[in-house]
Design an enzyme around this catalytic site. Structure first.
Site, PDB file in Angstrom:
ATOM      1  N   HIS A 347       0.875  -1.182   0.000  1.00  0.00           N
ATOM      2  CA  HIS A 347       0.000   0.000   0.000  1.00  0.00           C
ATOM      3  C   HIS A 347       0.912   1.232   0.000  1.00  0.00           C
ATOM      4  O   HIS A 347       2.030   1.187   0.535  1.00  0.00           O
ATOM      5  CB  HIS A 347      -0.829  -0.049   1.291  1.00  0.00           C
ATOM      6  CG  HIS A 347      -1.882   1.003   1.403  1.00  0.00           C
ATOM      7  ND1 HIS A 347      -1.613   2.290   1.819  1.00  0.00           N
ATOM      8  CD2 HIS A 347      -3.224   0.951   1.190  1.00  0.00           C
ATOM      9  CE1 HIS A 347      -2.746   2.980   1.851  1.00  0.00           C
ATOM     10  NE2 HIS A 347      -3.738   2.195   1.466  1.00  0.00           N
ATOM     11  N   ASP A 424       3.116  -4.842   8.056  1.00  0.00           N
ATOM     12  CA  ASP A 424       1.879  -4.077   7.920  1.00  0.00           C
ATOM     13  C   ASP A 424       0.713  -5.056   8.081  1.00  0.00           C
ATOM     14  O   ASP A 424       0.442  -5.868   7.203  1.00  0.00           O
ATOM     15  CB  ASP A 424       1.867  -3.412   6.533  1.00  0.00           C
ATOM     16  CG  ASP A 424       0.599  -2.609   6.294  1.00  0.00           C
ATOM     17  OD1 ASP A 424      -0.333  -2.690   7.124  1.00  0.00           O
ATOM     18  OD2 ASP A 424       0.545  -1.902   5.268  1.00  0.00           O
ATOM     19  N   GLN A 427      -4.396  -5.278   6.789  1.00  0.00           N
ATOM     20  CA  GLN A 427      -5.401  -6.148   6.153  1.00  0.00           C
ATOM     21  C   GLN A 427      -5.406  -7.554   6.731  1.00  0.00           C
ATOM     22  O   GLN A 427      -6.170  -8.396   6.271  1.00  0.00           O
ATOM     23  CB  GLN A 427      -5.145  -6.238   4.636  1.00  0.00           C
ATOM     24  CG  GLN A 427      -5.296  -4.943   3.895  1.00  0.00           C
ATOM     25  CD  GLN A 427      -6.740  -4.448   3.841  1.00  0.00           C
ATOM     26  OE1 GLN A 427      -7.684  -5.193   4.097  1.00  0.00           O
ATOM     27  NE2 GLN A 427      -6.909  -3.178   3.537  1.00  0.00           N
ATOM     28  N   LYS A 450     -10.343  -0.959  10.333  1.00  0.00           N
ATOM     29  CA  LYS A 450     -10.423  -2.133   9.454  1.00  0.00           C
ATOM     30  C   LYS A 450     -10.709  -3.405  10.248  1.00  0.00           C
ATOM     31  O   LYS A 450     -10.779  -4.491   9.691  1.00  0.00           O
ATOM     32  CB  LYS A 450      -9.123  -2.280   8.664  1.00  0.00           C
ATOM     33  CG  LYS A 450      -8.946  -1.160   7.636  1.00  0.00           C
ATOM     34  CD  LYS A 450      -7.768  -1.416   6.749  1.00  0.00           C
ATOM     35  CE  LYS A 450      -7.249  -0.147   6.114  1.00  0.00           C
ATOM     36  NZ  LYS A 450      -7.899   0.178   4.850  1.00  0.00           N
ATOM     37  N   CYS A 588      -4.794   2.714  -3.631  1.00  0.00           N
ATOM     38  CA  CYS A 588      -3.542   3.181  -3.001  1.00  0.00           C
ATOM     39  C   CYS A 588      -2.456   2.118  -3.103  1.00  0.00           C
ATOM     40  O   CYS A 588      -1.681   1.915  -2.147  1.00  0.00           O
ATOM     41  CB  CYS A 588      -3.758   3.574  -1.542  1.00  0.00           C
ATOM     42  SG  CYS A 588      -4.887   4.926  -1.346  1.00  0.00           S
TER      43      CYS A 588
END
Ligand code: PMP
Length: 630
Positions: A347, A424, A427, A450, A588
């Site tokens: 991202h 990261d 997600q 999220k 993104c």
């Protein structure tokens, strides 16, 4: 007859009353929220109908309601010790399945055997009426709710159908479906699909507390309750919204998730009962706010299996977490010629801060390539690693494609050359178990919004020693131990990184979201979503002209695609007309889309409140488009 049981001493009146209340509250109405089994105390005809239905469904004609019944609010306090913050969780909901909320019933005896009903899908192990697809030979065949009828159904009013719907969900939670249908099929006592049973708890230890002697069987019934996305949906008020006259189908979960009522209530409760700045006052509300905020930190710690609460820093979101590492650790630990490795899947939030730092300090940014399916090429990654590699920053799940990266292996490989690793988790945390000790990354970031929590709050996890060795990112109040004009002493982590007044209410809301996810079980969520993703992928691929972008073997949540003959915006708009929200654009993540030969995609992304019915509607809409333009 005893005052608390029916004529054969099998049914506890308080329990029955509680079931009646649960049922009534699950109905989409604005009527009284507590009802009594005593007809005298019910001031609404619908409440009476609910009670009558329950009694007749349970074959309890001879039951005589006791007018001196315990007040249900006393018997089942709204200040639930499970949720611990004095807010009644929404009813008929998974949020409400804590031990104290469960109702035991001796189903086998109270409800006759010939009224049993199999609510388990033998193929998937979760309940989904939509999975009835024709013949039994079909892989998705299950049961047909319409084959069964409820005692009052012949009247056919809209309330009757609402009641029927509410019964279905309440029954799923409380395991009393058997009483309300007439098909003499067997209730299955186990289902293999879910390892992580949302209803699992130490049954034996609860029995005495619930005052039942011979009801072990009833708990087995509860244990067999399936994962029911339709029931989960009811916990999310916004999912009752209509868009263009159609029920909202939220397929934009990778951009942000919807919030369960328990999270919304928790934030409102904070402002109504606890609002204060934290840590800095002797008064009661400061203590309440500080306790709630720190309790949320503890919940995050447990959720990620971090070693200490000192490893959990509240930030604004994943983006701020990554910037914090780049500007604090990166700024102070990297120098000319050092190398930063990121993957092609990232991202922009995990590219731009590193690119800026590289440009500013003369560092080299190196990119881990992917194959045509969007999978990390581990051999190529290995070739990038060397003694100059100081940090590897990569995503656990790609937001544009859904690729799940082999994170643990990649962390090991980076650490073998002495590099630090930033994962990261934006997600991943809502779709799979993320255990920071097992992954062993140095830092991990994610965003609250999220994972069914609020916007404006997120988490940076970091190993404690490492965090304490890092310079503050921002400075001011809260993060200092002592200030003179000559010298400033900083707090240790996490306060060192929480300068100024933070987002107290939303941190607490994030804690409530984590409670919610934990009660359902992250493994159950992962398995259900995996099923749903496979279901949707199979149907999507059958549509002529669909090109799936991102076909990794290991994926989570996301289906990116183009539809021949249509621009992505046209597809998005057509879906929106049907109430279906998907994202169109570059998400993104321009580098990975360009790597796969496209600038933009249509991106539905799934969560555990999505159902096969939602997917069917989405697929149907695409087929309609195909009919118009080939
Ligand atoms: N990383 C990934 C993989 C993401 O999907 C996102 C959000 N789309 C981010 C980072 C940034 O998250 P936020 O905007 O919440 O800071």
């Amino acid at each position: 007859m005893s005052t608390n049981t029916n004529n054969n001493s099998l049914y506890n009146v308080d329990d029955l009353q509680h079931i009646a209340n649960e049922l009534f509250k699950a109905l989409p109405n604005e009527f009284p929220k507590e009802i009594s089994l005593s007809p005298d105390h019910n001031d609404h005809p619908k409440a009476t109908k609910v009670v009558e239905t329950l009694l007749s469904a349970g074959n309890l004609e001879e039951f005589t309601p006791n007018t001196s019944l315990q007040n249900p609010t006393t018997a089942y306090p709204s200040h639930s010790p499970v949720s611990g913050f004095g807010v009644s969780p929404s009813v008929g909901s998974y949020a409400n399945t804590g031990v104290t909320d469960l109702l035991p019933t001796d189903l086998d005896t109270v409800f006759p055997n010939d009224k049993k009903f199999n609510i388990n899908n033998p193929n998937t192990g979760f309940s989904d009426v939509n999975l009835k697809r024709g013949n039994d030979s079909n892989a998705f065949s299950s049961f047909n709710l319409n084959d069964n009828y409820l005692p009052f159904q012949t009247q056919g009013s809209s309330f009757e159908s609402e009641l029927k719907e509410a019964l279905t969900s309440v029954n799923t939670v409380f395991g009393i479906q058997s009483a309300l249908v007439t098909n003499p099929t067997e209730i299955q006592s186990s289902y293999y699909f879910l390892e992580d049973n949302p209803f699992a708890f130490d049954k034996k230890s609860q029995l005495p507390a619930l005052g039942h002697k011979n009801s072990f069987h009833e708990f087995n019934q509860l244990e067999s309750a399936p994962f029911d996305a339709n029931l989960i949906k009811k916990d999310f008020p916004i999912l009752r919204e209509k868009v263009n006259g159609k029920p909202l189908i939220w397929f934009d979960n990778a951009a942000t998730t919807q919030k369960p009522k328990s999270v919304i209530d928790r934030i409102a409760y904070f402002y109504e009962h606890e609002n204060s700045n934290i840590h800095r006052a002797a008064h009661e509300l400061a203590a309440r706010a500080s306790d709630a905020y720190e309790a949320a930190r503890e919940k995050v710690k447990t959720f990620l299996n971090a070693g200490s609460i000192n490893e959990i820093v509240f930030v604004r979101g994943a983006t701020e977490g990554i910037n914090l590492i780049a500007q604090s650790w990166g700024e102070n630990n990297l120098s000319v010629g050092d190398e930063i490795v990121v993957s092609n899947l990232e991202h922009h939030a995990n590219i731009v801060p590193w690119k800026r730092l590289a440009d500013k300090k003369g560092l080299k940014l190196r990119i881990i390539p992917v194959d045509d399916d969007g999978q990390i090429l581990l051999d190529e990654y290995a070739k990038l690693l060397n003694s100059k590699t100081k940090i590897v920053a990569f995503t656990q799940v790609s937001n544009a494609l859904g690729t799940v990266t082999p994170a643990k292996k990649m962390v090991e490989m980076a650490q073998a050359v002495g590099a630090r690793v930033l994962l990261d988790g934006a997600q991943s945390v809502s779709h799979m178990k993320v255990d920071v000790q097992d992954l062993n990354a140095d830092w991990l970031v994610f965003s609250g919004h999220k994972i069914f929590g609020p916007t404006g709050i997120g988490v940076l996890y970091g190993k404690e020693d490492l965090l304490n060795g890092m310079q503050p990112y921002q400075s001011g109040g809260n993060m200092i131990q002592d200030v003179t004009f000559e010298e400033i002493k900083y707090h240790k982590a996490p306060n060192r990184f929480e300068a100024g007044t933070g987002n107290i209410a939303d941190a607490i809301g994030l804690g409530a979201a984590i409670d919610y996810v934990t009660k359902i079980g992250i493994n159950a969520i992962g398995q259900y979503e995996h099923f749903l993703l496979e279901y949707a992928t199979k149907l999507l691929k059958e549509i002529p002209g669909v090109r799936l972008i991102g076909t990794a073997a290991n994926k989570a949540s996301v289906l990116s695609f183009n539809l021949q003959g249509y621009s992505n915006d046209e597809v998005g708009q057509a879906l929106n007309k049907e109430g279906i929200a998907v994202r169109t654009g570059h998400h993104c993540a321009q580098p990975i889309l360009r790597r796969l030969g496209v600038e933009t995609t249509v991106r539905p992304s799934l969560a555990f409140y999505n159902t096969t019915q939602d997917v069917d509607k989405f697929i149907e809409t695409l087929w309609e488009l195909k009919k118009v333009r080939f």
